[in-house]
Design an enzyme around this catalytic site. Sequence first.
Site, PDB file in Angstrom:
ATOM      1  N   ASP A  45       0.860  -1.164   0.000  1.00  0.00           N
ATOM      2  CA  ASP A  45       0.000   0.000   0.000  1.00  0.00           C
ATOM      3  C   ASP A  45       0.912   1.234   0.000  1.00  0.00           C
ATOM      4  O   ASP A  45       2.132   1.125   0.122  1.00  0.00           O
ATOM      5  CB  ASP A  45      -0.949  -0.038   1.221  1.00  0.00           C
ATOM      6  CG  ASP A  45      -2.174   0.822   1.004  1.00  0.00           C
ATOM      7  OD1 ASP A  45      -3.191   0.568   1.663  1.00  0.00           O
ATOM      8  OD2 ASP A  45      -2.119   1.732   0.156  1.00  0.00           O
TER       9      ASP A  45
HETATM   10  C1  GLC Z   1      -4.343   4.263  -0.095  1.00  0.00           C
HETATM   11  C2  GLC Z   1      -5.222   3.101   0.297  1.00  0.00           C
HETATM   12  C3  GLC Z   1      -5.304   2.024  -0.752  1.00  0.00           C
HETATM   13  C4  GLC Z   1      -5.188   2.654  -2.132  1.00  0.00           C
HETATM   14  C5  GLC Z   1      -3.783   3.201  -2.266  1.00  0.00           C
HETATM   15  C6  GLC Z   1      -3.551   3.898  -3.618  1.00  0.00           C
HETATM   16  O1  GLC Z   1      -3.596   4.687   1.021  1.00  0.00           O
HETATM   17  O2  GLC Z   1      -4.973   2.454   1.541  1.00  0.00           O
HETATM   18  O3  GLC Z   1      -6.546   1.341  -0.563  1.00  0.00           O
HETATM   19  O4  GLC Z   1      -5.440   1.678  -3.132  1.00  0.00           O
HETATM   20  O5  GLC Z   1      -3.454   4.094  -1.211  1.00  0.00           O
HETATM   21  O6  GLC Z   1      -4.328   5.052  -3.670  1.00  0.00           O
END
Ligand code: GLC
Length: 733
Positions: free
Chosen positions: A274
Site C-alpha cells: 500500500d
Molecule cells: C491508499 C489506500 C489504498 C489505495 C492506495 C492507492 O492509502 O490504503 O486502498 O489503493 O493508497 O491510492
Amino acid sequence: MSGHDHQNSVRNDHDHESRIADLLAQMTVEEKLGQLQQLAWAWDTGPGGGDTAAAEAAARKGLLGSVLNVVGAEASNALQRIAVEESRLGIPLVFGLDVIHGYHTTFPIPLAQAAAFDPAVTAADAEVSAREARSNGIHWTFSPMMDVTHEPRWGRIAESIGEDPYLTSAYAAAKVRGYQGDDLAASDRLAACAKHFAAYGGAEGGRDYNTVDVSEQRLRNLYLPPFKAAVDAGAATVMAAFNTISGVPAHANSHTLSGILKESWGFDGVVVSDWTGVQELIAHGSAADEAEAARRSLTAGVDMEMVSTTFVDHGRELLASGALTEERLDDAVARVLRLKLRLGLFERPYVEESAAITGPTLAARAAAREAAGRCMVLLRNEAGTLPFDPAALRSLAVVGPFADSGDLLGTWTLPGAPEAVTVLAGLREALPDTEITHAEGASAEGTDPSGIAAAVAAAEAADAVVLVVGEAPALSGEAAVRSELGLPGAQERLVAEVAATGTPCVVLLVAGRPLTIGAWADQVQAVVMAWHPGIEAGTAVADVLTGAVVPGGKLPVTFPRSVGQVPLYYNHERTGRPYDPAAPEVKYVSRYLDVEDGPAYPFGYGLSYTTFETGAPRLDHERITAAALEAGATVEVTVPVRNTGDRTADEVVQLYVQDPAASIAQPVRRLRGFSRVRLAPGEERQVRFTLGAEDLGFWTEDPAGVFLVEPGEIHLHTGTSSRTTATRTLLIT
Ligand code: GLC
C-alpha cells in the site's frame, strides 16, 4: 472456460513463462529492481505524492514497473511511449488507479452495494468501471476492497461489504470476475486487486491504520475467506494492509503473504504494497531503517513497492549481503512481468485515444440507477406512508442539507466524475404534478439552527415532508474515523422539529457507515437508508419513494443504538453468560446497564412495501457423516417463501448456521446462504441452498491451517434477517 479456451490459456501461460525467462536473462539488477517500483503521477498530491518528472526519468532508464493515478488516455500513452520506445528493453508500464465504485459513472459505495444482497450489482459496477477505465489507459484497479469489519467508527467501512465474511466472499469473487472477465488483455477489462491483506478492518477502536491483534482462528474464519474467494476467482493482484497482524506488520508478514497466500493458496500474481506501506515498517517499529524495511518486506512476499523507493534504493546492497536472494528477486520480477503479459501490454502497450470513453453513457447511468435502487434499505414505514401516490400527493417539502446536494457519490470518487443527481431534482422529475418546496434547514455539519424555522414552515405547509440528512462523503473513507455515529451538527434537532409539525415525515439517510438512529426515529413515519448512492442518487431515491422500485435491500452491517455498544455485530460468540431478553432481571450477564440490549437494526434486516412469509427449512437428509462432507457430499436446504401482500417485490431469504457445541466457540449465527427473489402478489417460491464442508466446519488455532468438520448438531436458521427463528437441526456424525 471451454476445453479449447483452456488449451489456449495453457499455451499462453507457457509462452508467458518462456518470455519471462528470456527477459530475466537480459535484465540487469537495476532493471529487475526497477520493475518492482510503482510511482505516483502528479495528480495525487498526498504524502509522498506524485512526481511525473521522476516517473518519466525512471521510465526512460527502464527502472520503473508501474505508475498509479495517471488520468486520461493521452497521459497514459505519453508515459508508456517513454518506457516502450526509449528504454533499453522496452518493457511496458502497468497503470493502476483506485477505481473503487466507478470511473466516470459512480455507482453506490460498496457498503451500499452489499445491502442489495445481490453480487450482480457489484459485477455491474465492475463491468462499467472496467470499460470506462481501460479505454482511458488504466490497466489495473486497486479494488475490490474486502476487509470484513465490525467497526462503524472506521471510515473505510464505506468501501467494505460489511461485517460478514460469506457475503463479502460472494461480492469479492463477483467483482474480480466483473473487472477481469475471461481475458485480461481485452480492451474493456482491468486487473483486480484484492485488498487489504489482511485483517485491516480489525483496527482497534476503529482508528485507521491502528493495531490489529487477532487469533489465528479469527484471522482464518473471519478475515481471510474473502481473499481466498478472490484468489480462487483469479484475482491478478493483492495489496498488503497498513496494519500489524498480531505484532507483525502485514507488509512484513511472511506467514500471511508467503505461507498462506503464495504457498498454501498458490497465488502466482503480484503483491503490491500500500502507499509507502514498506517504508512505514520503520514507523511501526519493525525496521531500523529503509534497507531493513526493504529486506523484511521483499523476503516476506511483497513484490512491488508503491511510492516509497526502498527496494530500488537498497536492493543491490541486500543482494550483495545475501539478505535478499537472486531467486526471490527474480520471483518478484517474474510476477510483475506475468501481470503485464496477461494484460497484453507487450503486444498492445498503447490505448486507442479516439476510443476513450469521456463520460457516463445513458446505459451506464441506467445501470447505476438500478444498482442504487437495489441498495436502499427500508428501515421503518408506519401507516403505509411510503410509497407516495403521485396522483394524490398535492404538495411535498424536501428539506435537509442533502436535499439539494450533488455530494452523494461517496468516498473514493475520482476527480472529474460528474456529481450526483440531487434528491430534489429526482423528486421534481418523478412528481411533476406535485408542488415541491425546498429548505436546507441545517448544514451538513455546522450547529447553526437558524435555518430550521424555514424547514418547519415548509413542512407545515405540505402534505408530506422528505428529510434528507446524514453525513457528507468527507466523513467516510480512508482516515475518516468518527468517535460518534449520530447525525452531525444540528440535523437531529432539525428532524425533531420537522417531525413535531405532524406532517407525515420520511427520513432519507445518506451516509458511508451505520448511524445511531436516535429517538427521532419514533417521531417520524418512515426511514430509508440510502447510503451514498452515487451518480443517479436523486432518480433512484425518487424511484423508491414513489414505489417505481420497491425497496428490497437488507443491512450488511449492524446499526447500534449507541456508539458505546461498538463493536456490536450479529456473528458474535455467545460468552459464558449471554444476556437473555426473556430474563432481563438476571444481573450477572454480558450487557450494558444504560442502553437497551442489542442493535437498533440487525444485520440482514430490511422492510418492503409488501409482506412475505417464509416457512421452516426442509433438509434432504437430517444427518450426514463428517467423512462424507469432507469427501464432497452436501446437504440441500429448501425454504418456502411467499409474497403475502399486493405488490411485486424482492425478498432476501437468508440461511444461517450455528454450531452450539464445538472445540472452538462458534458465532451464534454464520451466514451461509442468501437469495434475493422477486415474487408477484401471492406467488410462492422454494428457495434452495447447498451446504458443504466449507459451510459447516471452521478453522482452528493451528498456524499451519487446519479446517475441522466436527460431529454434533448444527442448527440451521432461515428467514429474512439474522434475527430469524425458523430452525432445523442437522446431525453430523
Ligand atoms: C491508499 C489506500 C489504498 C489505495 C492506495 C492507492 O492509502 O490504503 O486502498 O489503493 O493508497 O491510492
